[in-house]
Design a protein around this motif. Structure first.
Motif, PDB file in Angstrom:
ATOM      1  N   ASP A  97      -1.630 -31.936  -0.955  1.00 41.63           N
ATOM      2  CA  ASP A  97      -2.658 -32.980  -0.912  1.00 41.63           C
ATOM      3  C   ASP A  97      -2.713 -33.765  -2.225  1.00 41.63           C
ATOM      4  O   ASP A  97      -2.844 -34.984  -2.221  1.00 41.63           O
ATOM      5  N   GLY A  98      -2.591 -33.046  -3.353  1.00 42.26           N
ATOM      6  CA  GLY A  98      -2.610 -33.749  -4.640  1.00 42.26           C
ATOM      7  C   GLY A  98      -1.442 -34.712  -4.730  1.00 42.26           C
ATOM      8  O   GLY A  98      -1.582 -35.854  -5.169  1.00 42.26           O
ATOM      9  N   VAL A 123       0.081 -30.486   3.178  1.00 41.13           N
ATOM     10  CA  VAL A 123      -0.575 -29.185   3.050  1.00 41.13           C
ATOM     11  C   VAL A 123      -1.825 -29.369   2.187  1.00 41.13           C
ATOM     12  O   VAL A 123      -1.738 -29.573   0.980  1.00 41.13           O
ATOM     13  N   ASN A 125      -4.763 -27.949   0.510  1.00 43.38           N
ATOM     14  CA  ASN A 125      -5.473 -26.750   0.035  1.00 43.38           C
ATOM     15  C   ASN A 125      -6.587 -27.116  -0.923  1.00 43.38           C
ATOM     16  O   ASN A 125      -7.059 -26.307  -1.705  1.00 43.38           O
ATOM     17  N   THR A 127      -6.881 -28.806  -3.603  1.00 45.46           N
ATOM     18  CA  THR A 127      -6.813 -28.739  -5.066  1.00 45.46           C
ATOM     19  C   THR A 127      -5.390 -29.023  -5.556  1.00 45.46           C
ATOM     20  O   THR A 127      -4.446 -29.000  -4.769  1.00 45.46           O
ATOM     21  N   TYR A 128      -5.261 -29.327  -6.830  1.00 47.89           N
ATOM     22  CA  TYR A 128      -3.947 -29.345  -7.482  1.00 47.89           C
ATOM     23  C   TYR A 128      -3.656 -27.895  -7.881  1.00 47.89           C
ATOM     24  O   TYR A 128      -4.083 -27.447  -8.949  1.00 47.89           O
ATOM     25  N   GLY A 129      -2.951 -27.158  -7.002  1.00 49.01           N
ATOM     26  CA  GLY A 129      -2.778 -25.723  -7.222  1.00 49.01           C
ATOM     27  C   GLY A 129      -1.860 -25.386  -8.384  1.00 49.01           C
ATOM     28  O   GLY A 129      -2.220 -24.617  -9.276  1.00 49.01           O
TER      29      GLY A 129
END
Ligand code: SF4
Ligand SMILES: [Mg+2]
Length: 447
Positions: A97-98, A123, A125, A127-129
């Motif tokens: 997403d980021g 995908v 989630n 956040t910037y994982g």
């Protein structure tokens, strides 16, 4: 039979993978492989494109197919190039997403608007994982992230809704808590003729979940189901349209352009297969960019391959301006005329000469306006471009004199084709511009 039926889809030399325990990325990889297997898509037809981030690692290096691991946010731009370059391939973007909704949001918007035949598995989630869990445009209001430790003050973007509004052919949202419906939607997306987005709401227990009281994958999956039950999260098909697909539209326009092209054998000057690299340099307002465009189009109409680019300042008038052209009978791989490689440089002002003379190769042709002659090397050819433009009736027609001179002196394109192209491009003072072009041709012929 192997213990894991989809093992053949993994690059086993890359195992063990680098996802955290419980990461939804594994479910996405698994469901994607299942969809490919169910549909029987040949691996040689697949190109997987990803950007940067945890979700970009899902296809690359894990999936056994051709993969392009690109720059942050640009996966859809690269994938558009792949899809347009070879429409027979199945081009699939898998990224986060980021990457796709944040940094690359603009590319997603316009690929959906153009309806490029791509499948995008986004995908989400929240956040910037990979970079530690910063707030993303998809982060829910009030969620805790490393950059919103007291709660996110912003509302999350509805990225599926945005893609649907922009004109995507197919949009679906699913969750990793529903793997079989996810497989079905990935398959539908891949069967769609046009831009297809599957937004997969996925768990990142490590950096998002644990800051939001869901530190394990089961807790996050239960939360997804609770959100669906409460009507807070809509899953299933969001949009389905029947708009013309971009590559089809592009081919229709290309066909129109081809049918208007002059037959090469009637018009094309013969350059013995040599490439011609040239730069026309002057000041903003002198029309060097227009001259380059007309010359490039005429050469293309003559059946040559043409690369053209231009450089100009931030003002419409004044400052340096130049047009680079490469004319070739073969493929062109340059994105500008390289320094020291130009066969021909036209410099219309002393400052243009000073700025651009290094582009000329040793022994190349240098053409200057006579007003520039004082500063030009002795081997330069001086042509009274400005004076001839005034003779034609307007000093602003200088670029047409240049065009006429270059066309005739260096046989860059068929003179009649350039005349026809001028007629298509020039709206004002057409007779003056035609006259200026002819004076340029005469100057070359009488030299
Ligand atoms: S940080 Fe989150 S998204 Fe990244 S691999 Fe770990 S669980 Fe998955
Ligand atoms: Mg993310």
């Amino acid at each position: 039979m192997s213990a894991y039926p989809l093992l053949e889809y993994l690059r086993r030399e890359e195992l063990p993978h680098t996802m955290c325990p419980g990461c939804g990325g594994g479910t996405v990889l698994n469901t994607f492989a299942r969809a490919i297997d169910d549909m029987g898509v040949p691996r040689d037809d697949l190109v997987l494109v990803s950007g940067i981030g945890c979700s970009a690692w899902i296809p690359s290096p894990n999936f056994e197919a051709d993969t392009l691991h690109t720059t942050h946010g640009r996966a859809i731009a690269y994938a558009t190039g792949v899809a347009v370059g070879n429409p027979d391939l199945e081009t699939v973007v898998i990224s986060g997403d980021g990457d796709l909704a944040g940094i690359g949001g603009n590319h997603l918007l316009h690929a959906a608007r153009r309806n490029v035949d791509l499948t995008v598995i986004l995908v989400n989630n929240f956040t910037y994982g990979m970079t530690g869990g910063q707030v993303a445009p998809t982060t829910p209001h009030d969620s805790i992230t490393t950059t919103s430790p007291f709660g996110n003050p912003e509302d999350a973007i509805d990225i599926s809704g945005v893609a649907a509004e922009a004109g995507a052919a197919f949009v679906a949202r699913q969750t990793t808590s529903r793997p079989q419906t996810l497989v079905n939607d990935i398959a539908r997306a891949m069967q769609t003729d046009g831009f297809a987005l599957v937004e997969v709401v996925s768990q990142c227990p490590t950096v998002y979940g644990r800051r939001n009281e869901m530190a394990t994958a089961p807790e996050m999956l239960e939360w997804m189901e609770a959100q669906i039950d409460a009507g807070e999260l809509t899953v299933g098909t969001i949009a389905e349209t029947d708009r013309p697909e971009f590559i089809e539209s592009l081919e229709a326009v290309s066909e129109r352009a081809r049918s208007e092209q002059m037959p090469a054998e009637d018009a094309a000057p013969d350059h013995d297969g040599r490439d011609l690299l040239l730069r026309i340099a002057g000041e903003g307002g002198q029309g060097v960019v227009t001259a380059g465009s007309i010359l490039g189009e005429a050469a293309a109409r003559n059946g040559r391959n043409v690369f053209k680019t231009e450089e100009y300042g931030s003002r419409a008038r004044g400052g340096l301006a130049s047009a680079d052209l490469i004319l070739s009978d073969g493929e062109i791989f340059e994105a500008a005329v390289p320094s020291g490689d130009a066969d021909l440089l036209v410099a219309l002002t002393p400052s243009a000469l000073q700025a651009h003379q290094s582009v000329l190769k040793s022994g190349g042709d240098l053409v200057v306006d006579e007003t520039t002659l004082e500063t030009a090397p002795s081997e330069a050819t001086a042509v009274p471009f400005e004076r001839l433009a005034e003779e034609a009736g307007d000093a602003r027609a200088l670029n047409m004199v240049v065009l006429g001179y270059l066309t005739a002196a260096f046989d860059l394109a068929d003179v009649g084709t350039v005349r026809g192209t001028i007629d298509r491009h020039v709206e004002r003072l057409l007779s003056t511009n035609r006259r200026a072009f002819d004076l340029g041709v005469e100057a070359a012929e009488s030299a």
